[in-house]
Design an enzyme around this catalytic site. Structure first.
Site, PDB file in Angstrom:
ATOM      1  N   ASP A   1       0.844  -1.193   0.000  1.00  0.00           N
ATOM      2  CA  ASP A   1       0.000   0.000   0.000  1.00  0.00           C
ATOM      3  C   ASP A   1       0.882   1.247   0.000  1.00  0.00           C
ATOM      4  O   ASP A   1       1.567   1.533   0.978  1.00  0.00           O
ATOM      5  CB  ASP A   1      -0.908   0.011   1.240  1.00  0.00           C
ATOM      6  CG  ASP A   1      -1.885   1.168   1.211  1.00  0.00           C
ATOM      7  OD1 ASP A   1      -2.985   0.990   0.663  1.00  0.00           O
ATOM      8  OD2 ASP A   1      -1.540   2.253   1.722  1.00  0.00           O
TER       9      ASP A   1
ATOM     10  N   TYR B   1       3.265   9.659  -0.543  1.00  0.00           N
ATOM     11  CA  TYR B   1       4.322   9.086   0.307  1.00  0.00           C
ATOM     12  C   TYR B   1       5.708   9.296  -0.320  1.00  0.00           C
ATOM     13  O   TYR B   1       6.715   9.070   0.336  1.00  0.00           O
ATOM     14  CB  TYR B   1       4.109   7.586   0.539  1.00  0.00           C
ATOM     15  CG  TYR B   1       2.785   7.212   1.184  1.00  0.00           C
ATOM     16  CD1 TYR B   1       1.933   8.173   1.721  1.00  0.00           C
ATOM     17  CD2 TYR B   1       2.381   5.878   1.273  1.00  0.00           C
ATOM     18  CE1 TYR B   1       0.723   7.836   2.295  1.00  0.00           C
ATOM     19  CE2 TYR B   1       1.168   5.529   1.849  1.00  0.00           C
ATOM     20  CZ  TYR B   1       0.339   6.512   2.353  1.00  0.00           C
ATOM     21  OH  TYR B   1      -0.861   6.166   2.918  1.00  0.00           O
TER      22      TYR B   1
ATOM     23  N   LYS C   1      -2.515   5.903  -4.469  1.00  0.00           N
ATOM     24  CA  LYS C   1      -3.582   6.877  -4.206  1.00  0.00           C
ATOM     25  C   LYS C   1      -3.265   8.199  -4.888  1.00  0.00           C
ATOM     26  O   LYS C   1      -2.095   8.580  -4.992  1.00  0.00           O
ATOM     27  CB  LYS C   1      -3.728   7.105  -2.686  1.00  0.00           C
ATOM     28  CG  LYS C   1      -3.676   5.821  -1.882  1.00  0.00           C
ATOM     29  CD  LYS C   1      -3.927   6.023  -0.413  1.00  0.00           C
ATOM     30  CE  LYS C   1      -3.625   4.743   0.349  1.00  0.00           C
ATOM     31  NZ  LYS C   1      -2.215   4.598   0.762  1.00  0.00           N
TER      32      LYS C   1
ATOM     33  N   HIS D   1      -7.389   9.760  -2.208  1.00  0.00           N
ATOM     34  CA  HIS D   1      -6.772   9.659  -0.877  1.00  0.00           C
ATOM     35  C   HIS D   1      -7.616  10.328   0.218  1.00  0.00           C
ATOM     36  O   HIS D   1      -7.766   9.796   1.308  1.00  0.00           O
ATOM     37  CB  HIS D   1      -5.381  10.300  -0.937  1.00  0.00           C
ATOM     38  CG  HIS D   1      -4.412   9.783   0.066  1.00  0.00           C
ATOM     39  ND1 HIS D   1      -3.056   9.744  -0.166  1.00  0.00           N
ATOM     40  CD2 HIS D   1      -4.582   9.282   1.314  1.00  0.00           C
ATOM     41  CE1 HIS D   1      -2.444   9.249   0.898  1.00  0.00           C
ATOM     42  NE2 HIS D   1      -3.346   8.965   1.819  1.00  0.00           N
TER      43      HIS D   1
ATOM     44  N   LYS E   1       2.781  -1.031   8.848  1.00  0.00           N
ATOM     45  CA  LYS E   1       4.079  -0.554   8.361  1.00  0.00           C
ATOM     46  C   LYS E   1       5.153  -0.889   9.389  1.00  0.00           C
ATOM     47  O   LYS E   1       4.940  -0.722  10.600  1.00  0.00           O
ATOM     48  CB  LYS E   1       4.010   0.970   8.167  1.00  0.00           C
ATOM     49  CG  LYS E   1       5.358   1.660   7.948  1.00  0.00           C
ATOM     50  CD  LYS E   1       5.936   2.240   9.234  1.00  0.00           C
ATOM     51  CE  LYS E   1       7.301   2.874   9.037  1.00  0.00           C
ATOM     52  NZ  LYS E   1       7.927   3.282  10.310  1.00  0.00           N
TER      53      LYS E   1
ATOM     54  N   VAL F   1       9.760  -0.758   9.530  1.00  0.00           N
ATOM     55  CA  VAL F   1      11.079  -0.831   8.900  1.00  0.00           C
ATOM     56  C   VAL F   1      11.978  -1.789   9.684  1.00  0.00           C
ATOM     57  O   VAL F   1      13.158  -1.912   9.394  1.00  0.00           O
ATOM     58  CB  VAL F   1      11.758   0.558   8.809  1.00  0.00           C
ATOM     59  CG1 VAL F   1      11.032   1.444   7.809  1.00  0.00           C
ATOM     60  CG2 VAL F   1      11.836   1.236  10.168  1.00  0.00           C
TER      61      VAL F   1
HETATM   62  P1  NDP Z   1       0.758   1.408  11.867  1.00  0.00           P
HETATM   63  O1  NDP Z   1      -0.432   1.316  12.739  1.00  0.00           O
HETATM   64  O2  NDP Z   1       1.010   0.364  10.850  1.00  0.00           O
HETATM   65  O3  NDP Z   1       2.001   1.522  12.840  1.00  0.00           O
HETATM   66  C1  NDP Z   1       3.313   1.701  12.391  1.00  0.00           C
HETATM   67  C2  NDP Z   1       4.186   1.972  13.634  1.00  0.00           C
HETATM   68  O4  NDP Z   1       4.140   0.847  14.504  1.00  0.00           O
HETATM   69  C3  NDP Z   1       5.629   2.194  13.272  1.00  0.00           C
HETATM   70  O5  NDP Z   1       6.123   3.144  14.197  1.00  0.00           O
HETATM   71  C4  NDP Z   1       6.278   0.837  13.504  1.00  0.00           C
HETATM   72  O6  NDP Z   1       7.639   0.995  13.896  1.00  0.00           O
HETATM   73  C5  NDP Z   1       5.436   0.293  14.645  1.00  0.00           C
HETATM   74  N1  NDP Z   1       5.290  -1.177  14.577  1.00  0.00           N
HETATM   75  C6  NDP Z   1       5.051  -1.936  13.483  1.00  0.00           C
HETATM   76  N2  NDP Z   1       4.967  -3.232  13.799  1.00  0.00           N
HETATM   77  C7  NDP Z   1       5.156  -3.307  15.145  1.00  0.00           C
HETATM   78  C8  NDP Z   1       5.209  -4.388  16.050  1.00  0.00           C
HETATM   79  N3  NDP Z   1       5.048  -5.642  15.644  1.00  0.00           N
HETATM   80  N4  NDP Z   1       5.426  -4.110  17.367  1.00  0.00           N
HETATM   81  C9  NDP Z   1       5.597  -2.838  17.792  1.00  0.00           C
HETATM   82  N5  NDP Z   1       5.557  -1.761  16.967  1.00  0.00           N
HETATM   83  C10 NDP Z   1       5.347  -2.001  15.649  1.00  0.00           C
HETATM   84  O7  NDP Z   1       0.748   2.881  11.222  1.00  0.00           O
HETATM   85  P2  NDP Z   1       0.838   3.510   9.772  1.00  0.00           P
HETATM   86  O8  NDP Z   1       0.394   4.908   9.960  1.00  0.00           O
HETATM   87  O9  NDP Z   1       2.129   3.298   9.124  1.00  0.00           O
HETATM   88  O10 NDP Z   1      -0.303   2.747   8.943  1.00  0.00           O
HETATM   89  C11 NDP Z   1      -0.088   1.613   8.125  1.00  0.00           C
HETATM   90  C12 NDP Z   1      -0.335   1.948   6.690  1.00  0.00           C
HETATM   91  O11 NDP Z   1      -1.655   2.483   6.496  1.00  0.00           O
HETATM   92  C13 NDP Z   1       0.560   3.063   6.129  1.00  0.00           C
HETATM   93  O12 NDP Z   1       1.878   2.634   5.912  1.00  0.00           O
HETATM   94  C14 NDP Z   1      -0.194   3.419   4.888  1.00  0.00           C
HETATM   95  O13 NDP Z   1       0.038   2.460   3.881  1.00  0.00           O
HETATM   96  C15 NDP Z   1      -1.631   3.369   5.377  1.00  0.00           C
HETATM   97  N6  NDP Z   1      -2.135   4.703   5.791  1.00  0.00           N
HETATM   98  C16 NDP Z   1      -3.118   5.287   5.019  1.00  0.00           C
HETATM   99  C17 NDP Z   1      -3.619   6.525   5.336  1.00  0.00           C
HETATM  100  C18 NDP Z   1      -4.682   7.127   4.497  1.00  0.00           C
HETATM  101  O14 NDP Z   1      -5.020   8.298   4.683  1.00  0.00           O
HETATM  102  N7  NDP Z   1      -5.280   6.402   3.574  1.00  0.00           N
HETATM  103  C19 NDP Z   1      -3.111   7.298   6.494  1.00  0.00           C
HETATM  104  C20 NDP Z   1      -2.099   6.584   7.267  1.00  0.00           C
HETATM  105  C21 NDP Z   1      -1.668   5.341   6.917  1.00  0.00           C
HETATM  106  P3  NDP Z   1       8.918   0.613  13.000  1.00  0.00           P
HETATM  107  O15 NDP Z   1       8.633   0.954  11.568  1.00  0.00           O
HETATM  108  O16 NDP Z   1      10.002   1.457  13.597  1.00  0.00           O
HETATM  109  O17 NDP Z   1       9.173  -0.868  13.195  1.00  0.00           O
END
Ligand code: NDP
Length: 278
Positions: A46, A51, A76, A109, A233, A235
């Site tokens: 996604d 982005y 998007k 979006h 998400k 990294v």
């Molecule tokens: P998430 O809810 O996926 O959370 C991501 C955060 O959680 C990062 O800081 C990551 O840290 C941490 N994390 C991930 N896995 C774990 C784990 N197993 N244990 C503990 N911490 C964890 O947030 P996002 O905002 O990134 O949402 C996911 C996706 O949704 C986005 O990437 C995007 O594709 C989509 N999105 C869409 C939007 C829209 O308007 N349509 C708006 C926002 C998001 P780290 O990376 O450091 O491991």
């Protein structure tokens, strides 16, 4: 390898219920993160024009050795490109950046209440064009409220296949999800982990201890059992693997309910009724 269930959309296309989100991954880190996700078994990515990392997503898919048809790719439309000619151009640019002839899913979006005279229908018609010419296999919206969806129902020819909205245990969105279910619109839950903010909840921690899983796995499993599509998400290599390892256990219905009761109607992201994309 972990088997990820498919969800069938209202046009008959299928989408893997779990994918990998790349929001806030720096372009320089994106190809590595997506390559790791594909190696771990993710087959759904996604991204979005906003982005700034579509090219790096495309690069990782091209290098993966997988056929294009094996990976479901969503992008998007940028918030500055809602005028029809801009939207057409932006869609071409998305395909070019991704290095692909089609996207599996293309979304508006944000509805952007105070821009473009509030007219997202003219923008939607461009998505209908790219759906008809086959360059978007499915089309949908993101951050749409029931009144936006009702308007599309009244004025559009094609009903959105998905609505991508913020959902997590602190924002369960049951009313909007119910509306989408009634209208055959699949729900994609963005920020499914609440960006990590829900993981310290004692209820989630205690369910995780009992299940022998991590809090993130329990929260993702909660989404899956509610029928939503998710793309966490990360990294962090260990978390990328952890987040896909959720198909060997099931939460009892009482756990699903207990997590749903954590709802506070609290957003981590912008309010779609106020957000104008800048
Ligand atoms: P998430 O809810 O996926 O959370 C991501 C955060 O959680 C990062 O800081 C990551 O840290 C941490 N994390 C991930 N896995 C774990 C784990 N197993 N244990 C503990 N911490 C964890 O947030 P996002 O905002 O990134 O949402 C996911 C996706 O949704 C986005 O990437 C995007 O594709 C989509 N999105 C869409 C939007 C829209 O308007 N349509 C708006 C926002 C998001 P780290 O990376 O450091 O491991």
């Amino acid at each position: 390898m972990t088997s990820i269930p498919d969800i069938t959309l209202n046009n008959g296309q299928t989408i893997p219920q779990l994918g990998f989100g790349v929001f806030l991954i720096e372009p320089k880190d994106t190809a590595t993160a997506v390559s790791r996700a594909l190696k771990a078994g993710y087959r759904h990515i996604d991204t979005a024009e906003g982005y700034g990392n579509e090219a790096e997503v495309g690069e990782a898919i091209a290098k993966s050795g997988l056929d294009r048809g094996e990976v479901f790719v969503t992008s998007k439309l940028g918030n500055d490109a809602h005028e029809p000619d801009d939207a057409r151009r932006a869609f071409d640019e998305t395909l070019k950046a991704l290095g692909t002839e089609y996207v599996d899913l293309f979304l508006i979006h944000w509805p952007l209440p105070d821009r473009y005279g509030g007219d997202f229908v003219q923008t939607w018609r461009v998505l209908e064009e790219v759906y008809r010419d086959g360059r978007a296999r499915s089309i949908g919206v993101s951050n749409f409220q029931p009144r936006h969806l009702r308007r599309l129902h009244g004025e559009a020819e094609i009903i959105p296949a998905v609505n991508q909205i913020e959902v997590n245990p602190h924002l369960t969105q049951d009313e909007l999800r119910g509306f989408c279910a009634e209208h055959q619109i699949a729900v994609e839950a963005w920020s499914p982990l609440g960006r990590g903010g829900v993981l310290a909840e004692p209820v989630i921690q205690s369910i995780a201890n009992r299940a022998g899983k991590t809090p993130a796995q329990v929260v993702l499993r909660w989404h899956i059992q509610r029928g939503d599509i998710v793309f966490p998400k990360s990294v962090t290599p260990a978390r990328i693997k952890e987040n896909i390892d959720i198909f060997d256990f099931e939460l009892p219905a009482t756990d699903v309910e207990d997590i749903t009761l954590l709802n506070k109607n609290e957003r981590t992201g912008p309010d779609p009724d106020k957000f104008n994309g800048r």
